[in-house]
Write an enzyme that holds these catalytic residues in place. Structure first.
Site, mmCIF file in Angstrom:
data_model
loop_
_atom_site.group_PDB
_atom_site.id
_atom_site.type_symbol
_atom_site.label_atom_id
_atom_site.label_comp_id
_atom_site.label_asym_id
_atom_site.label_seq_id
_atom_site.Cartn_x
_atom_site.Cartn_y
_atom_site.Cartn_z
ATOM 1 N N HIS A 142 0.839 -1.201 0.000
ATOM 2 C CA HIS A 142 0.000 0.000 0.000
ATOM 3 C C HIS A 142 0.874 1.251 0.000
ATOM 4 C CE1 HIS A 142 -3.281 -2.728 1.252
ATOM 5 N NE2 HIS A 142 -4.060 -1.815 0.701
ATOM 6 N N LYS A 146 -0.743 4.940 4.515
ATOM 7 C CA LYS A 146 -1.655 4.010 5.189
ATOM 8 C C LYS A 146 -1.218 3.782 6.631
ATOM 9 C CE LYS A 146 -3.982 -0.458 4.603
ATOM 10 N NZ LYS A 146 -5.312 0.160 4.834
#
Length: 255
Positions: A142, A146
Site C-alpha cells: 500500500h 496508510k
C-alpha cells in the site's frame, strides 16, 4: 432518491465516493461528517454526526477506526444502516460493531472491491484442495500514508485461507527474531508501504517445486468507492439487524 450521509467525506476515499454518487441519478449525499469541516461538495459537513438534523437512508463510513463507536451510537439512535469501510479496528472496537449489529443493519468488509471478495472464494477452494502440502504466504502493498499494517484486506484473505485449511493456522507477521525453520502450520503475512501504491495483495501457495499465486491489484481507489456505494444501495433496503458483507451484495445480484 437514496439519501446518503458520508463519514470521512474530506478524506481521499470520501472525495472519490462523492464523485461516484454525484454521477448516479438515483442517489445523493445529504451530509458529510469529518473533523475537517471544509465544504468540498454540494452538501453540509459536520464535525459531529449528532449536529446533523436531517435524515438519511444509510451512512457510508470511510473515516478512522477511532470514530467508529461514536458513529455507531448515532446510527443506533436514528435506526440507520451503516456501511463500515474503515479498517484497523481493535478487538474492543470489533466487539462494539458486533453489539451494534444486534440493533441495526451493519455492513462490514475488509475490502470493498468485488474482485477481492471473489478472490476470497478462490482462496477457500484452493486451500481446501492443497491442504497442508503447501506453505501459505501473503504479501500486501500500500501507499506510504496508510496507517494500519497488515491491511484489513490481508487479514480477510488470511481468514479465508485459514477457514479451509485442515489445521489451526498461526498468523506470523514478523520473523526477524526467529532463528528456526519455518513451521508448517503458519500463514506468513508481510506488509510493504511505499509511494502511491493503491493496493496489491498476493497469496502464495508454496509447494514442492511449484508456486501457485493468486493476486489482486487495484489501479485506482474508484474500485473501492464503487463497491462502497453499491453496498450502501443494498443496505438501504435492509430492515433486519445483523452483520452483512460483500457476499450479500454479490448474492443479491443473482436473484
Amino acid at each position: 432518491m437514496l439519501k446518503i450521509a458520508l463519514s470521512g467525506c474530506n478524506g481521499r476515499m470520501g472525495r472519490v465516493i462523492a464523485d461516484i454518487v454525484s454521477a448516479r441519478d438515483n442517489m445523493q449525499i445529504v451530509a458529510g461528517f469529518d473533523i475537517n469541516t471544509a465544504k468540498n461538495g454540494n452538501f453540509p459537513v459536520f464535525a459531529d454526526p449528532f449536529e446533523f438534523q436531517g435524515g438519511c437512508d444509510v451512512i457510508i463510513d470511510f473515516s478512522n477506526a477511532s470514530s467508529t463507536e461514536h458513529l455507531l451510537a448515532y446510527c443506533e439512535q436514528h435506526h440507520t444502516p451503516v456501511v463500515i469501510c474503515t479498517t484497523g479496528h481493535s478487538a474492543e472496537q470489533l466487539a462494539k460493531i458486533r453489539e451494534a449489529s444486534t440493533k441495526i443493519p451493519v455492513f462490514r468488509s475488509g475490502n470493498m472491491s468485488i474482485g477481492i471478495n471473489l478472490m476470497t472464494e478462490l482462496l477457500r477452494k484452493s486451500a481446501a484442495v492443497l491442504g497442508d502440502k503447501y506453505d501459505v504466504e501473503i504479501i500486501e502493498k500500500h501507499h506510504n500514508q496508510k496507517l494500519d499494517a497488515p491491511s484489513g484486506t490481508a487479514l480477510m484473505l488470511a481468514d479465508a485461507v485459514a477457514e479451509a485449511l485442515p489445521y489451526d493456522a498461526e498468523y506470523v507477521y514478523d520473523r526477524h527474531e526467529r532463528r528456526e525453520k519455518r513451521p508448517a502450520h503458519e500463514i506468513g503475512i508481510s506488509a510493504i508501504r511505499g509511494g502511491t501504491i493503491v493496493g496489491e495483495h498476493s497469496v502464495l501457495f508454496c509447494g514442492r517445486d511449484e508456486i501457485i499465486e493468486i493476486k489482486h491489484t487495484a489501479l485506482s481507489r474508484e474500485v473501492f468507492a464503487v463497491g462502497a456505494v453499491d453496498a450502501a444501495e443494498f443496505m438501504a433496503g435492509c430492515t433486519q439487524p445483523g452483520i452483512y458483507d460483500m457476499n450479500d451484495v454479490i448474492a443479491s445480484r443473482g436473484k
